[in-house]
Write an enzyme that holds these catalytic residues in place. Sequence first.
Site, PDB file in Angstrom:
ATOM      1  N   ASP A   1       1.010  -1.275  -0.067  1.00 44.75           N
ATOM      2  CA  ASP A   1       0.042  -0.020   0.019  1.00 44.75           C
ATOM      3  C   ASP A   1       0.840   1.294  -0.110  1.00 44.75           C
ATOM      4  O   ASP A   1       1.825   1.287  -0.645  1.00 44.75           O
ATOM      5  CB  ASP A   1      -0.956  -0.104   1.163  1.00 44.75           C
ATOM      6  CG  ASP A   1      -2.354   0.783   0.984  1.00 44.75           C
ATOM      7  OD1 ASP A   1      -2.186   2.010   1.028  1.00 44.75           O
ATOM      8  OD2 ASP A   1      -3.266   0.039   0.788  1.00 44.75           O
TER       9      ASP A   1
ATOM     10  N   ASN B   1     -14.347   0.296  -5.180  1.00 45.85           N
ATOM     11  CA  ASN B   1     -15.552   1.463  -4.782  1.00 45.85           C
ATOM     12  C   ASN B   1     -16.210   1.979  -5.806  1.00 45.85           C
ATOM     13  O   ASN B   1     -16.727   3.098  -5.787  1.00 45.85           O
ATOM     14  CB  ASN B   1     -14.910   2.426  -3.734  1.00 45.85           C
ATOM     15  CG  ASN B   1     -14.150   1.592  -2.620  1.00 45.85           C
ATOM     16  OD1 ASN B   1     -14.437   0.490  -2.378  1.00 45.85           O
ATOM     17  ND2 ASN B   1     -12.917   2.515  -2.123  1.00 45.85           N
TER      18      ASN B   1
ATOM     19  N   HIS C   1      -3.184   5.708   4.153  1.00 45.15           N
ATOM     20  CA  HIS C   1      -4.193   4.697   3.661  1.00 45.15           C
ATOM     21  C   HIS C   1      -3.559   3.397   4.094  1.00 45.15           C
ATOM     22  O   HIS C   1      -4.014   2.384   4.500  1.00 45.15           O
ATOM     23  CB  HIS C   1      -4.133   4.613   2.144  1.00 45.15           C
ATOM     24  CG  HIS C   1      -5.368   3.659   1.691  1.00 45.15           C
ATOM     25  ND1 HIS C   1      -5.007   2.621   1.170  1.00 45.15           N
ATOM     26  CD2 HIS C   1      -6.662   3.904   1.545  1.00 45.15           C
ATOM     27  CE1 HIS C   1      -6.098   1.934   0.690  1.00 45.15           C
ATOM     28  NE2 HIS C   1      -7.115   2.660   0.858  1.00 45.15           N
TER      29      HIS C   1
ATOM     30  N   SER D   1     -11.264  -1.052   0.668  1.00 46.28           N
ATOM     31  CA  SER D   1     -10.049  -1.103   1.160  1.00 46.28           C
ATOM     32  C   SER D   1      -9.868  -1.356   2.638  1.00 46.28           C
ATOM     33  O   SER D   1      -8.815  -2.004   3.107  1.00 46.28           O
ATOM     34  CB  SER D   1      -9.325   0.403   0.984  1.00 46.28           C
ATOM     35  OG  SER D   1      -8.842   0.596  -0.205  1.00 46.28           O
TER      36      SER D   1
END
Length: 434
Positions: A175, A303, A208, A377
């Site tokens: 990530d 998403n 994130h 996520s």
Amino acid sequence: MIDPPAGLRPPRRPAAPTTGRQVVVFAEDDNADVDWSAAGITDVADSRDFTAGRVSAQTLREASATVFARLGIAVVSAAPDQVGALRAARRPVLSVSPELVHHVLREDPSAYVRGYRDGVTDLAGRLGGSGGGGGGEAPAPPVFEDTPAATWGVQAVQASTSPFSGAGIRVAVLDTGLDLAHPDFAGRTVVAESFVTGVPSAQDGHGHGTHCVGTACGPRVPPAGPRYGVASEAEIYVGKVLSDEGSGDDGGILAGIDWAVANGCAVVSMSLGADVAEAHPPYSAAGRRALQQGSLIVAAAGNNADRENGEFGFVGAPANSVEILAVGALDSRLATAWFSARSLPVPGGEVDVAGPGVDVLSTWPMPDRYNTISGTSMATPHVAGLAALWAQATGRRGYELWATLTQASRRLAEPSVDVGSGLVLAPQEGAGTA
């Protein structure tokens, strides 16, 4: 060709950005070398020549070709016709694809408020018998809430009652990195590498990645606040494959996967993607070859839905590869999140399982320390942490671990095109002897 029903048709979106490089997938034949000279390529780097399997971002940029040997994949800086010459080489080429750019998977916070409100209203109507199609047979799902002891997600997946902690299991989170000085990870085994050009450290300047690492592997008893992590004693491998702006390319992501496999990570969590409805061949090969070596890749479904307006979206890359476990998102009533992508009727386009993904509390770079956000996520690291618990409890890896997760899922009233096998649950006492 018959068009799919409107609810299964992906929305029209611009093509995913590419870098100009090509990603080459070779046949699985370890005894055959690639004749790079056929394409006029002489400067070739091989992941097996690097310490701990880590291919630096600088190498990726400077080499004409970088080979990820464990995956049988190469990233090549050459024109498609030049790369095409490799098809006549001694080691057969299965596919040549443009290198894609991927991003953290975002959702619109303002739209979330509307979508959640409408979703709750609709659910209440169906449970009360005023909605259509439910049949009224399924009992009302529990409503989970954050408590001083644990977040709603940790409670929903039953991690808070599991005797397993992920001890001895390596979990890689690919990530934006991790806040390496975050007090909640003090004393933990954390191996961190950056695969982003010009960024030598895996320090997270976005947030994130730190959030995802916290959900997957946060402590059982945090210094402050409720428990938010699933696999509290797993060994953490952090691969920074996305920049602090939240984007990264196939080369860096594949480098992270190859590194995770080389280091024996049983679980690889990827909350990233591109809104591409077609499976991207490199990730199909990477997922399959990782599974063969005992590493399960778990990825966010996406998403891109807007369910309050009748748009169900589609599972994007890399989650839409058959060999990668795709995770959808649920809210605290175990209903499908308004933004969570729906399955498409194509191989690999399915949502496989679901996890908590709405209003998820987890770690955030200091000084904030914690943050609450939503997305597939956030569902993905819940499932990654659960995979670590099951790997510890059963000793299973790869394909067997995948099958265990789906079998350990709680069936939901939601359609399987939205939640797959359902909500993955943690192993409880005696699971290791089953």
